[in-house]
Design a protein around this motif. Sequence first.
Motif, PDB file in Angstrom:
ATOM      1  N   GLN A   1      -1.294  27.914 -12.019  1.00 30.96           N
ATOM      2  CA  GLN A   1      -1.793  26.796 -12.809  1.00 30.96           C
ATOM      3  C   GLN A   1      -0.763  25.663 -12.861  1.00 30.96           C
ATOM      4  N   TYR A   2       0.466  26.057 -13.010  1.00 29.44           N
ATOM      5  CA  TYR A   2       1.581  25.104 -13.064  1.00 29.44           C
ATOM      6  C   TYR A   2       1.683  24.315 -11.758  1.00 29.44           C
ATOM      7  N   ALA A   3       1.733  25.043 -10.658  1.00 31.72           N
ATOM      8  CA  ALA A   3       1.883  24.382  -9.365  1.00 31.72           C
ATOM      9  C   ALA A   3       0.642  23.577  -9.012  1.00 31.72           C
ATOM     10  N   ALA A   4      -0.536  24.071  -9.384  1.00 31.70           N
ATOM     11  CA  ALA A   4      -1.771  23.348  -9.072  1.00 31.70           C
ATOM     12  C   ALA A   4      -1.850  22.035  -9.840  1.00 31.70           C
ATOM     13  N   THR A   5      -1.340  22.029 -11.057  1.00 33.12           N
ATOM     14  CA  THR A   5      -1.307  20.778 -11.826  1.00 33.12           C
ATOM     15  C   THR A   5      -0.459  19.741 -11.095  1.00 33.12           C
ATOM     16  N   LEU A   6       0.668  20.189 -10.582  1.00 33.49           N
ATOM     17  CA  LEU A   6       1.540  19.298  -9.810  1.00 33.49           C
ATOM     18  C   LEU A   6       0.857  18.860  -8.516  1.00 33.49           C
ATOM     19  N   ALA A   7       0.203  19.822  -7.857  1.00 35.37           N
ATOM     20  CA  ALA A   7      -0.447  19.513  -6.581  1.00 35.37           C
ATOM     21  C   ALA A   7      -1.605  18.543  -6.776  1.00 35.37           C
ATOM     22  N   LYS A   8      -2.293  18.665  -7.897  1.00 33.47           N
ATOM     23  CA  LYS A   8      -3.397  17.743  -8.166  1.00 33.47           C
ATOM     24  C   LYS A   8      -2.867  16.319  -8.314  1.00 33.47           C
ATOM     25  N   TRP A   9      -1.796  16.169  -9.049  1.00 34.95           N
ATOM     26  CA  TRP A   9      -1.168  14.851  -9.154  1.00 34.95           C
ATOM     27  C   TRP A   9      -0.762  14.357  -7.777  1.00 34.95           C
ATOM     28  N   PHE A  10      -0.298  15.281  -6.957  1.00 34.40           N
ATOM     29  CA  PHE A  10       0.187  14.947  -5.620  1.00 34.40           C
ATOM     30  C   PHE A  10      -0.944  14.441  -4.738  1.00 34.40           C
ATOM     31  N   GLY A  11      -2.204  14.781  -5.102  1.00 28.95           N
ATOM     32  CA  GLY A  11      -3.336  14.222  -4.376  1.00 28.95           C
ATOM     33  C   GLY A  11      -4.339  15.234  -3.852  1.00 28.95           C
ATOM     34  N   LEU A  12      -4.181  16.519  -4.179  1.00 28.95           N
ATOM     35  CA  LEU A  12      -5.132  17.492  -3.654  1.00 28.95           C
ATOM     36  C   LEU A  12      -6.457  17.426  -4.409  1.00 28.95           C
ATOM     37  N   THR A  13      -7.539  17.545  -3.658  1.00 22.68           N
ATOM     38  CA  THR A  13      -8.858  17.650  -4.269  1.00 22.68           C
ATOM     39  C   THR A  13      -9.060  19.082  -4.764  1.00 22.68           C
ATOM     40  N   ASP A  14     -10.143  19.288  -5.507  1.00 26.08           N
ATOM     41  CA  ASP A  14     -10.407  20.634  -6.027  1.00 26.08           C
ATOM     42  C   ASP A  14     -10.559  21.654  -4.907  1.00 26.08           C
TER      43      ASP A  14
ATOM     44  N   ASP B   1      -0.008  21.581   5.254  1.00 27.67           N
ATOM     45  CA  ASP B   1      -1.083  21.828   6.227  1.00 27.67           C
ATOM     46  C   ASP B   1      -2.282  20.947   5.923  1.00 27.67           C
ATOM     47  N   LEU B   2      -2.572  20.762   4.647  1.00 29.30           N
ATOM     48  CA  LEU B   2      -3.760  20.011   4.237  1.00 29.30           C
ATOM     49  C   LEU B   2      -3.552  18.510   4.257  1.00 29.30           C
ATOM     50  N   LYS B   3      -2.360  18.075   3.849  1.00 29.69           N
ATOM     51  CA  LYS B   3      -2.206  16.659   3.519  1.00 29.69           C
ATOM     52  C   LYS B   3      -1.259  15.878   4.413  1.00 29.69           C
ATOM     53  N   SER B   4      -0.450  16.574   5.186  1.00 23.49           N
ATOM     54  CA  SER B   4       0.558  15.800   5.918  1.00 23.49           C
ATOM     55  C   SER B   4       0.029  15.412   7.282  1.00 23.49           C
ATOM     56  N   ASP B   5       0.737  14.514   7.900  1.00 29.69           N
ATOM     57  CA  ASP B   5       0.392  14.124   9.257  1.00 29.69           C
ATOM     58  C   ASP B   5       1.061  15.117  10.200  1.00 29.69           C
TER      59      ASP B   5
ATOM     60  N   GLU C   1       0.829  -1.200   0.000  1.00 31.02           N
ATOM     61  CA  GLU C   1       0.000   0.000   0.000  1.00 31.02           C
ATOM     62  C   GLU C   1       0.864   1.250   0.000  1.00 31.02           C
ATOM     63  N   ASN C   2       1.890   1.229   0.816  1.00 27.62           N
ATOM     64  CA  ASN C   2       2.761   2.398   0.861  1.00 27.62           C
ATOM     65  C   ASN C   2       3.470   2.613  -0.464  1.00 27.62           C
ATOM     66  N   ALA C   3       3.923   1.523  -1.068  1.00 30.71           N
ATOM     67  CA  ALA C   3       4.636   1.683  -2.325  1.00 30.71           C
ATOM     68  C   ALA C   3       3.729   2.316  -3.360  1.00 30.71           C
ATOM     69  N   ALA C   4       2.443   1.939  -3.336  1.00 32.20           N
ATOM     70  CA  ALA C   4       1.530   2.509  -4.317  1.00 32.20           C
ATOM     71  C   ALA C   4       1.184   3.943  -3.981  1.00 32.20           C
ATOM     72  N   ASP C   5       1.172   4.269  -2.682  1.00 27.07           N
ATOM     73  CA  ASP C   5       0.726   5.593  -2.283  1.00 27.07           C
ATOM     74  C   ASP C   5       1.820   6.643  -2.320  1.00 27.07           C
ATOM     75  N   TYR C   6       3.044   6.243  -2.261  1.00 28.61           N
ATOM     76  CA  TYR C   6       4.115   7.218  -2.081  1.00 28.61           C
ATOM     77  C   TYR C   6       4.212   8.161  -3.273  1.00 28.61           C
ATOM     78  N   LYS C   7       4.359   9.429  -2.967  1.00 26.48           N
ATOM     79  CA  LYS C   7       4.605  10.423  -4.015  1.00 26.48           C
ATOM     80  C   LYS C   7       5.563  11.465  -3.463  1.00 26.48           C
ATOM     81  N   ALA C   8       6.370  11.989  -4.351  1.00 24.85           N
ATOM     82  CA  ALA C   8       7.235  13.105  -3.956  1.00 24.85           C
ATOM     83  C   ALA C   8       7.289  14.132  -5.070  1.00 24.85           C
ATOM     84  N   LEU C   9       7.288  15.369  -4.675  1.00 21.07           N
ATOM     85  CA  LEU C   9       7.548  16.482  -5.586  1.00 21.07           C
ATOM     86  C   LEU C   9       8.950  17.004  -5.279  1.00 21.07           C
ATOM     87  N   VAL C  10       9.709  17.274  -6.304  1.00 15.55           N
ATOM     88  CA  VAL C  10      11.051  17.823  -6.118  1.00 15.55           C
ATOM     89  C   VAL C  10      11.133  19.126  -6.909  1.00 15.55           C
ATOM     90  N   CYS C  11      11.277  20.218  -6.180  1.00  9.34           N
ATOM     91  CA  CYS C  11      11.319  21.539  -6.803  1.00  9.34           C
ATOM     92  C   CYS C  11      12.772  21.984  -6.930  1.00  9.34           C
TER      93      CYS C  11
END
Lengths: 570, 456
Positions: B421-434, B179-183, B42-52
């Motif tokens: 728009q650019y960052a939101a596209t990345l954030a959406k992939w990262f898992g944010l809802t609308d 703030d929204l997504k982390s533990d 489950e973790n392997a499937a869920d893991y995501k990282a953004l690198v800026c």
Amino acid sequence: MSNNFTDRQLVNPQTCTSTKQRSNSHWLSYALSSLTILFLISACGGGSSEDDPPPPPPPPPVSVSISPEKAARFLTQTTFGATPDSIDNLADIGYQAWLDQQFAYPATLHLPLIMEYPDDDELTQNHRQEIWWRTALTADDQLRQRVAFALSGIFVVSDQGILNETPYGLANYYDILVRNAFGNYRELLEEVTLSPMMGIYLSMLGNEKPNEALNIRPDENFAREVMQLFSIGLVELNLDGTQQLDDNGAPILTYDQNTIKEFAHIYTGWHFADNPSWYDVRVNVFESMKPFEDFHDSGEKILLNGLIVPAGGTARSDLDAALDNLFNHPNVGPFITHQLIQSLVTSNPSPSYIQRVSSVFNDNGQGERGDLEAVIKAILTDDEAINIGALQDTSFGKLKEPLLRFSQMWRAFNASAESGKYYFNNTSFFTGQAALSAHSVFHFFLPSYAPPGEISNAGLVAPEFQILDENFLTYTLNVFAYTVFTQFQGGEDTDPDSILIDVSTELTLADDPSALVEHLNLLLMAGQMSDGMKTELIASIETIPATEAHARVLNTIFLVVISPQFSVQK
Amino acid sequence: MKNLNISRRNFIRRSALASAAASGWLATNTPLGLASSAKAAENAADYKALVCIFLLGGNDSFNMVVPTSTGGYSDYQSVRQNLAIAKDTLLPINPINGAPDTYGFNPALAPIHDMFNQGNMALVNNIGTLIRPVTKDDILQGQPELPSPLFSHNDQQKHWQTAWPQQNQKTGWAGRIADLKSDLGETLPMNISLLGTNFLQTGTNSNHYSITSQGAPLIAALTPGLFPGNEERAALVQSLTEQSTHIMERTYGQTINRASELASLVNTALVNAPDMSSFFANQNSISDDLAMVAQMISVEQQLPQQQQIYLVGMSGWDTHDNQVSAHATLLNDLSQAMADFNQALGSINRSNDVTTFTVSDFGRTLTSNGDGTDHGWGGVQMVMGGAVDGGKFYGNMPDLNLGSADDLGDGRIIPTTSMDQYAATLAKWFGLTDIELAAAFPNLGNFATGDLGFMG
């Protein structure tokens, strides 16, 4: 023009004379003359006839001496660290005499010192930093050096990037700040502008008038940053440093892109002083840049506040007009003095404090604008700085930047190296900071930085926290551990270049924990140590056997210099 | 918006770890063993990282990708003059989704040439800071709301990070994502910085943690067990922090606490991490930083957060001077590091889980100042990763003629896509809802779409 400038083979001793020596009036004669006058006043009260009522007793002579705690505190604001002798001296003669003493000391210039290295040394920026540490730790003109250090955070050039191989040139640049620290801002601005180091760093050197056919226009780098960072800032300010607001409550920008473009045309036609012609480049990292009229744009320019610089000017006359235009902008006082206050005294000065100091910038009392000596005096003797009641304000003061924490420790314990050199190589790698070594012209921290959490939520700023991330903090603590626990006189793990602290005085107090703590309280913390902190330190000393004097002393010094209480200047 | 719910996957992870520790961990057929493997899967499937990757100083990105048709190149050369890249050196690229011209990469980008053509990289064109879309006429006529002050390094860097230029913002969009997504109950934050303190990764309730390319150093004289007396010293410093009355003293002391705790955690995780530096051809700061990020990603299962956002930086992009040589070196160092990073991620099967993207203060003037460029506005950014719908151009290529509708003056190009728009596209992939996207990007609703499509 080559990418990298190196000055190791270019040093010409004839060009390196120090200028502007101050007269060396001895502080003792001043003090004695003051006392003489006081005695005369008190002696005048005697010898009345019997018919006259006895004259009122003369007022007691105003004692200029101050407590050692106040002296130590003032020295934290004005030097690279208090020493037992400097505390005694200042406590004895008081603020004014001490300041006069400091203003009178001849300037210790860095370039002559770096020139003393043998020519065949592979001179690097580490050597320049050695000179910087040597001066900070041992020079007499402490206030001047401290102010120069503050100015180096405003008029930024850096060895990071294109100036990496010019240690001589950067030492000479630093001397511009040292020489002008108590001079006039207008002269400082001009010397900085024409410095070849600044010319390279912000690309004014070699900047040409436009080539209209090819749509090539002058470089705007210096034009922008000299306004944004060195003189007026981005937004219109009141005298007290607060932002002016338009009818919508928004800040008002001081300049726009068009103004930058106009100034960029002013800063054209300057190149190295030794160039026989524009394209025949002879690197000279010391002397002010030289004008070449054929490459200067002599068209009309419109500068700040509508000032028109008529067409037909020379590179020099246009430059003078531009620098005057900047100098005379009302922003300069609050913009510059605010940052000097932040560097020397407190991160969050009150608007009224800024206003008092800015007023002195605008007019030093004798009609001179930009008198930095008067400004420094105003900053340090202002009630907000000196009043010990500030200690009750739990947000007054500033986080000490890493270089000051080290310098304070080293000066407190008379640090020296057998070789006479003060190497702290790669200072910025370990602490996040080093003189003239920032990663950009924006220095290591911004005046407006606030760490998230309490400080930011309270609407306060604390610029030095910008480089206190977990990483740099850890490195700094580790260097403190290394220097305190191993780099002391008599230690085993040392070599001739090691900066060693001398704890012989402290060792005599090792068997009296309370006395040791009080001694460190004055020397390092200006007597501000809380009872709670004293209790904890005494208890920790007592867990170490009295026979282990070094362990008692060094452990306690370490705990003090890494403590939150020492780390904040207040 | 504080995330109060411990997600089911975190609960499984934590209970599995606790059980594994109790049971001896190696069982595969027991219910505990099944739980462990379920956690891993489950973790392997869920893991995501953004690198800026922050290109500090303003990248002259219109020299990264150059039109190659006769007319297109002629326009380009005419405006760029002595800064134009020679046509016969350009590396041909063929965006799958078509483009207004034919194009080639700057030869310095050779290391990522194949990557683009193979679909693991996308170019997002003419992005910049905006509050709302603007046209040249808008700007010349009436001062619409602009992310002011344009062309100032520190302000534009800040706007890229906060995505909220109208306000004197203290938080950045990656911090708001955390703030929204982390533990928030975990000490190690979602945001990890190799660039020191920054706005991007500062949230209201979350902060970032700073490491370097060498990892997380331990505090030698305070970490328990390292030296005699450490525990006592640490306790004393802790006590001094607690009895601090001064606001700055407290913040300083709390930073020591964080540094202590997180260094131990990270070092424990990294102790058996594979050496990633062997994938990197160069030893410079961008390569070293990305090697450490790869190392951290390789041990993510030992780190408490489900997903991470990393920030690295690269300085030197403010090419007012000597641009021809300086920019070539920068682009080559950057693209080599990115290509090597891609290889390193492939070796640990994380290509699809990690998306790497560039940002920069601004693009630069199309016109030359003699030997360099000055501050511009719109520019091109790169996005890399297995999940990227690559080999394509997104956004618009501007008109390169001076005085065009895209040119605010001297070749400062008005962006037609916003960094939101650019960052939101990345954030959406990262898992944010609308809803979460709207909260993280307050200006997003001003633009036509919050999803530029480059993440598929």
